[in-house]
Write a protein that holds these residues in place. Structure first.
Motif, mmCIF file in Angstrom:
data_model
loop_
_atom_site.group_PDB
_atom_site.id
_atom_site.type_symbol
_atom_site.label_atom_id
_atom_site.label_comp_id
_atom_site.label_asym_id
_atom_site.label_seq_id
_atom_site.Cartn_x
_atom_site.Cartn_y
_atom_site.Cartn_z
ATOM 1 N N ASN A 317 2.299 -8.644 2.713
ATOM 2 C CA ASN A 317 3.690 -9.164 2.717
ATOM 3 C C ASN A 317 4.044 -10.300 1.765
ATOM 4 N N ILE A 318 3.107 -11.214 1.662
ATOM 5 C CA ILE A 318 3.042 -12.332 0.812
ATOM 6 C C ILE A 318 2.986 -11.722 -0.599
ATOM 7 N N GLY A 319 2.079 -10.681 -0.925
ATOM 8 C CA GLY A 319 1.896 -9.992 -2.230
ATOM 9 C C GLY A 319 3.144 -9.185 -2.614
ATOM 10 N N ALA A 320 3.881 -8.606 -1.638
ATOM 11 C CA ALA A 320 4.999 -7.749 -1.994
ATOM 12 C C ALA A 320 6.181 -8.915 -2.319
ATOM 13 N N LEU A 321 6.229 -10.118 -1.653
ATOM 14 C CA LEU A 321 7.359 -11.041 -1.870
ATOM 15 C C LEU A 321 7.282 -11.628 -3.180
ATOM 16 N N LEU A 322 5.826 -11.924 -3.560
ATOM 17 C CA LEU A 322 5.637 -12.545 -4.865
ATOM 18 C C LEU A 322 6.050 -11.401 -6.016
ATOM 19 N N LEU A 323 5.682 -10.022 -5.625
ATOM 20 C CA LEU A 323 6.220 -9.014 -6.819
ATOM 21 C C LEU A 323 7.501 -8.767 -6.985
ATOM 22 N N VAL A 324 8.240 -8.850 -5.759
ATOM 23 C CA VAL A 324 9.730 -8.664 -5.837
ATOM 24 C C VAL A 324 10.366 -9.848 -6.569
ATOM 25 N N CYS A 325 9.841 -11.203 -6.440
ATOM 26 C CA CYS A 325 10.363 -12.294 -6.907
ATOM 27 C C CYS A 325 10.134 -12.332 -8.475
ATOM 28 N N LEU A 326 8.796 -11.750 -9.027
ATOM 29 C CA LEU A 326 8.552 -11.652 -10.481
ATOM 30 C C LEU A 326 9.456 -10.640 -10.694
ATOM 31 N N GLY A 327 9.871 -9.512 -10.162
ATOM 32 C CA GLY A 327 10.809 -8.484 -10.610
ATOM 33 C C GLY A 327 12.273 -9.071 -11.089
ATOM 34 N N ILE A 328 12.741 -10.018 -9.956
ATOM 35 C CA ILE A 328 13.974 -10.722 -10.147
ATOM 36 C C ILE A 328 13.982 -11.512 -11.352
ATOM 37 N N TRP A 329 12.829 -12.466 -11.473
ATOM 38 C CA TRP A 329 12.616 -13.267 -12.589
ATOM 39 C C TRP A 329 12.535 -12.684 -13.852
ATOM 40 N N ILE A 330 12.041 -11.466 -14.091
ATOM 41 C CA ILE A 330 11.844 -10.837 -15.187
ATOM 42 C C ILE A 330 13.213 -10.326 -15.613
ATOM 43 N N VAL A 331 14.069 -9.753 -14.679
ATOM 44 C CA VAL A 331 15.237 -9.261 -15.114
ATOM 45 C C VAL A 331 16.340 -10.360 -15.770
ATOM 46 N N ASN A 332 16.331 -11.564 -14.991
ATOM 47 C CA ASN A 332 17.112 -12.559 -15.325
ATOM 48 C C ASN A 332 16.997 -13.651 -16.234
ATOM 49 N N THR A 333 15.431 -13.836 -16.401
ATOM 50 C CA THR A 333 15.167 -15.071 -17.183
ATOM 51 C C THR A 333 15.430 -14.518 -18.845
ATOM 52 N N GLY A 334 15.650 -15.711 -19.659
ATOM 53 C CA GLY A 334 15.864 -15.419 -20.838
ATOM 54 C C GLY A 334 17.258 -15.025 -21.306
ATOM 55 N N ARG A 335 17.866 -14.378 -20.642
ATOM 56 C CA ARG A 335 19.195 -13.773 -20.614
ATOM 57 C C ARG A 335 20.497 -14.808 -21.150
#
Length: 370
Positions: A317-335
């Motif tokens: 569950n913790i790993g899944a939350l971290l992966l999802v947050c990483l995915g959100i960060w990848i899409v949104n960061t830098g734009r």
């Protein structure tokens, strides 16, 4: 040109937390109304009642908030009638003009948007979902549904041309899907046996939802997201209730706790979808929809709390939350920085054109006539 900081994270997380709470909420509702998981007709009746109530609650709450906003504008107006100036016809219709509270009603040309949105968002999505869920496991359905973020972005890019596909969006979606798979990973619960009426219908439900995401962004340019949300829920709920009743769907029991749970689930749909529609209207579609990966994670965590399904602080569950947050960060960061850079270039270009034109005009005035 300085760009305002985007405020997506808190409301998007609230939406996903509310949708995640619907996972255990629906299961508890089935128990309270004595609905068997295989009784598709009764499930459609339950879902239709929920969405019809969600529509009613959205319309009433939106009407009340619009009336309160009008009174606030009137109280700060320094001149008679100033609060009415600059307001669109849609806003005046929502607040009842000068007569105070008035029920939210769509504009004359908005009913086609409401029926179209209701078809994809409520009727097709949930008809396919509930029929498909009866023919597959919850683990498989959650994983197939997790693809809806990527499908929604793909449809907005290649069907409606609302934005451009980038490598960061694809990478963020892949990481987010991996997080959803991880949170649903159980020994013996996942295999590669697929059926049309099971996983196929779940995927069709995902496609219908993906279309609805782009449609509400497009339709909200001409109509309030609150109006669209409320009336599409009401229309879709009535259709699903009718289908459920015609197919023989009935509630096994009706109780006060059951009605309370049904009202809560209606509030979840009303608040979350309306707020989601407002975010889609204001921001780039991919920046909002990527947060949808949080919904199954919240669902798993809240199911562990309220239903005792698994342990809350499992490593997966913790790993899944971290992966999802990483995915959100990848899409949104830098734009944001890139958009600011582009806008600054455009603004400087416009200024240079203006100043260049002024200098040319000045030189022509100063040039001696021969």
């Amino acid at each position: 040109m300085k760009r305002k900081k985007e405020w997506i994270f808190p409301p998007a997380c609230l939406c996903c937390a509310l949708w995640g709470s619907a996972f255990p909420g629906v299961k508890i509702g089935y128990q309270l109304f004595q609905i068997e998981s295989s009784d598709t007709a009764a499930i459609l009746l339950f879902a239709g009642t929920r969405f019809f109530l969600a529509g009613v609650l959205t319309i009433l709450a939106g009407s009340l908030l619009a009336a309160m906003e009008k009174r606030r504008e009137d109280s700060f107006a320094t001149e008679p009638g100033k609060a009415e100036q600059g307001r669109s016809e849609a806003e005046k219709a929502m607040t009842g003009g000068k007569n105070g509270f008035r029920l939210l009603t769509p504009q004359k040309g908005s009913w086609k948007y409401i029926f179209c949105l209701s078809l994809f968002q409520t009727v097709l999505q949930y008809l396919f979902f509930y029929v498909g869920l009866a023919h597959t496991s919850g683990v498989k359905s959650s994983i197939v549904q997790s693809v809806n973020v990527f499908v929604a972005i793909a449809i907005s890019v290649w069907v409606f041309r609302l934005e451009k596909m980038t490598r960061k969006k694809v990478a963020g979606c892949i990481v987010g899907i991996a997080g959803v798979i991880l949170v649903n990973l159980e020994a013996g619960a996942l295999d590669f046996h697929l059926t049309l009426t099971g996983e196929g219908f779940i995927f069709f439900s995902t496609v219908a939802h993906a279309f609805s995401v782009s449609l509400i962004k497009i339709f909200s340019r001409k109509e309030s997201p609150v109006v669209l949300s409320g009336y599409q829920f009401a229309v879709g709920g009535l259709i699903m209730m009718g289908v459920g009743l015609l197919c023989g769907g009935r509630f096994g029991a009706v109780s006060l706790p059951g009605c309370a749970m049904l009202i809560y689930l209606a509030m979840v749909s009303a608040v979350a979808y309306t707020l989601w529609g407002i975010l889609l209207k204001k921001y780039e579609l991919s920046k909002v929809t990527v947060y949808g990966f949080l919904t199954p994670v919240f669902g798993a965590l809240l199911s562990a709390i309220f239903l005792g399904e698994g342990e809350l602080l499992q490593a997966k569950n913790i790993g899944a939350l971290l992966l999802v947050c990483l995915g959100i960060w990848i899409v949104n960061t830098g734009r944001l920085q890139k958009q600011e850079f582009v806008e600054n270039l455009e603004e400087n270009g416009r200024k240079e054109q203006i100043y260049g034109s002024d200098r040319m005009h000045q030189n022509q005035k100063e040039r001696p006539q021969i």
